[in-house]
Enzyme design. Structure first.
Site, mmCIF file in Angstrom:
data_model
loop_
_atom_site.group_PDB
_atom_site.id
_atom_site.type_symbol
_atom_site.label_atom_id
_atom_site.label_comp_id
_atom_site.label_asym_id
_atom_site.label_seq_id
_atom_site.Cartn_x
_atom_site.Cartn_y
_atom_site.Cartn_z
ATOM 1 N N LYS A 81 0.856 -1.201 0.000
ATOM 2 C CA LYS A 81 0.000 0.000 0.000
ATOM 3 C C LYS A 81 0.883 1.239 0.000
ATOM 4 O O LYS A 81 1.931 1.258 0.655
ATOM 5 C CB LYS A 81 -0.899 -0.046 1.241
ATOM 6 C CG LYS A 81 -1.952 1.062 1.308
ATOM 7 C CD LYS A 81 -2.860 0.857 2.516
ATOM 8 C CE LYS A 81 -3.901 1.960 2.659
ATOM 9 N NZ LYS A 81 -4.795 1.757 3.809
ATOM 10 N N SER A 156 -9.744 1.924 3.024
ATOM 11 C CA SER A 156 -8.896 2.658 2.114
ATOM 12 C C SER A 156 -7.901 1.789 1.336
ATOM 13 O O SER A 156 -7.338 2.247 0.343
ATOM 14 C CB SER A 156 -8.114 3.707 2.896
ATOM 15 O OG SER A 156 -7.252 3.082 3.839
ATOM 16 N N SER A 180 -9.908 -0.485 7.136
ATOM 17 C CA SER A 180 -9.354 -0.337 5.786
ATOM 18 C C SER A 180 -8.713 -1.577 5.185
ATOM 19 O O SER A 180 -8.411 -1.583 3.995
ATOM 20 C CB SER A 180 -8.337 0.791 5.758
ATOM 21 O OG SER A 180 -9.018 2.001 5.652
HETATM 22 N N1 GLN Z 1 -12.970 4.148 6.518
HETATM 23 C C1 GLN Z 1 -12.402 4.602 7.749
HETATM 24 C C2 GLN Z 1 -11.982 6.032 7.615
HETATM 25 O O1 GLN Z 1 -12.301 6.608 6.636
HETATM 26 C C3 GLN Z 1 -11.250 3.731 8.112
HETATM 27 C C4 GLN Z 1 -10.032 4.035 7.365
HETATM 28 C C5 GLN Z 1 -8.882 3.165 7.701
HETATM 29 O O2 GLN Z 1 -9.022 2.108 8.323
HETATM 30 N N2 GLN Z 1 -7.702 3.631 7.347
HETATM 31 O O3 GLN Z 1 -11.368 6.596 8.442
#
Ligand code: GLN
Length: 493
Positions: A81, A156, A180
């Site tokens: 990532k 994400s 994410s």
């Molecule tokens: N979707 C969540 C957010 O927008 C979690 C994101 C993540 O785990 N990095 O913060």
């Protein structure tokens, strides 16, 4: 995808390499070809240097030829990532503010993968600074769900999930602050593990919310996820929050203890959540039946404070993000907008460099930490976090693991959740694990009756109970239908 059209897992690649059936150059070549065939439709990668991949593959082949291989995974490709540092490679976090930034060092997880001989295979797309649940917040590219390219991958870590699901790579690293890894794994039909807080070093991970962030594996099988977790986990002197881990989780998957006598819990509150899709509910109840038939006892528990988890998370995560992202000032990293003085440099660089969601969170986080509002929001959120953690401690007194859907719905269409509050609801089942610091795994468990999209089931365990949840995940994986989750991309399997 090999010549006969089968997918190659990390475990299979390992035995093919060990037996000399394939070289790392050939293995990486198969995955590079797959990228060539599918990337125009999926766009998983922000950066992929094919020559560098083949060069690393050749180095691995040379090690094996000299009987000096670094271990059983020497020569296997893995995607990273774009918020995890790898020396000499871009690390943009899918943000304009880090355009052109090249990491000067390896994250500990990257260092450990390299020491095990893994070949770094490209940088995957993500929501900017890991803020989002659909990958739509990337400043550079739209990654499409390999199962249906009119739908999002989740986020994400959407690029990592899509690359694994599309078999562009056998495994990838993601990061998980509120879901994410698990939510995109669920949307794309692959396995994703959010390790317990402290089990994987975050040294070299661009921090979003430090008390919640964890790096973890994404793969097509539970065993592969276990192999990657075993490779990257354990104490690291560079990360004071990291912990010693004991034993290899993958070893116990070879001889699983079985589910007899295991207590697997369902939380009443999870089943009552208003946005839960019927098709997801069906896959969830089918999974429960499978686990029960394999000897597990299904018990009911209560997580009374879970209904506040999203609100709690968006105070704590934004507060920490507002502090962590202060370092992107146009002076130390990445891009600098031309300006007449220092203050103007900050305004211009941050104003142009950050996208709307990141700005929204910095504003919110700064607000909840500001004097006068700190007690009303931040302090209260910290207290609530303790209550959420206590709910889990109490629940784990009565069960070995908690089963829930990974997401209330399957992958949605692009633009469908343009209201940020709607988007935040995608993490209703995943966020609590980060607040409590426990481990949680998402395993593809079935296909959604209405859309044919994959549905992931989440198995949450006690702090540092990765071995236990991986065992339950492997049992579910062995019993589910279909056995293999393989999307058709542009009509090709
Ligand atoms: N979707 C969540 C957010 O927008 C979690 C994101 C993540 O785990 N990095 O913060």
């Amino acid at each position: 995808m090999n010549e006969s059209g089968h997918c190659i897992s990390v475990a299979q690649a390992s035995s093919m390499l060990e037996s000399g059936k394939i070289s790392s150059r050939e293995l990486c070549g198969i995955f590079l070809k797959r990228v060539e065939e599918t990337e125009s439709e999926i766009s998983s990668f922000l950066h992929l240097d094919k020559d560098a991949v083949l060069k690393e593959a050749d180095a691995s082949d040379a090690r094996r030829a000299a009987a000096r291989q670094l271990g059983q995974f020497d020569g296997i490709p893995i995607a990273i990532k774009d918020n995890i540092a790898a020396k000499g490679q871009p690390c943009t976090c899918a943000s304009k503010i880090l355009e052109g930034y090249i990491s000067p060092y390896d994250a500990t997880v990257v260092d450990r993968l390299k020491s095990a001989g893994f070949v770094l295979f490209g940088r995957t797309n993500m929501d900017e600074f890991a803020m989002g649940s659909s990958c739509e917040n990337s400043a550079y590219a739209i990654t499409r769900n390999p199962w249906d390219t009119s739908r999002v991958t989740g986020g994400s870590s959407g690029g990592s999930a899509a690359s694994v699901a599309a078999r562009q790579v056998p495994a990838a690293l993601g990061s998980d602050t509120g879901g994410s890894i698990r939510q995109p794994a669920s949307f794309c039909g692959c396995v994703g593990l959010k390790p317990s807080y402290g089990t994987v070093s975050r040294y070299g991970l661009v921090a979003f919310a430090s008390s919640l962030d964890q790096i973890g594996p994404m793969a097509n099988t539970v065993l592969d996820a276990a192999h990657i977790f075993d490779t990257i986990s354990g104490r690291d002197p560079m990360d004071a929050s990291s912990l010693e881990t004991s034993g290899k989780t993958s070893a116990s998957l070879a001889n699983p203890a079985g589910l007899k006598g295991k207590k697997i819990a369902v939380a009443t509150e999870h089943m009552e959540s208003p946005g839960l899709d019927d098709g997801v509910k069906k896959v969830f109840s089918d999974s429960l039946s499978l686990l029960r038939s394999a000897g597990a006892e299904i018990v009911e528990i209560s997580l009374p404070n879970s209904k506040y988890a999203i609100a709690d998370y968006y105070v704590i995560a934004t507060a920490e993000a507002s502090a962590n992202l202060a370092r992107f000032d146009g002076v130390r990293y990445g891009k600098r907008e031309p300006a007449k003085d220092l203050i103007e440099t900050y305004f211009q660089t941050r104003g142009h460099g950050f996208g709307p969601e990141v700005k929204r969170r910095i504003l919110l986080g700064t607000f909840v930490l500001s004097s006068g509002y700190y007690d009303a929001y931040y302090l209260k959120a910290q207290k609530l976090r303790t209550l959420i953690r206590n709910d889990f401690l109490e629940a784990f007194g009565k069960c070995d693991a908690i089963l829930s859907p990974a997401s209330p719905f399957p992958a949605f269409k692009f633009g469908e959740k343009s209201d940020p509050l709607q988007m935040y609801l995608a993490d209703i089942y995943t966020i609590s694990a980060n607040l409590a610091g426990i481990c949680a795994l998402s395993v593809p468990a079935g296909l959604h009756a209405g859309t044919g999209l994959p549905v992931g089931i989440q198995i949450s365990g006690k702090h540092m109970a990765e071995k236990e949840i991986l065992e339950i995940g492997a049992a579910l994986e062995a019993m589910r239908t279909p056995k293999v989750f393989l999307p058709e991309i542009g009509g090709r399997k």
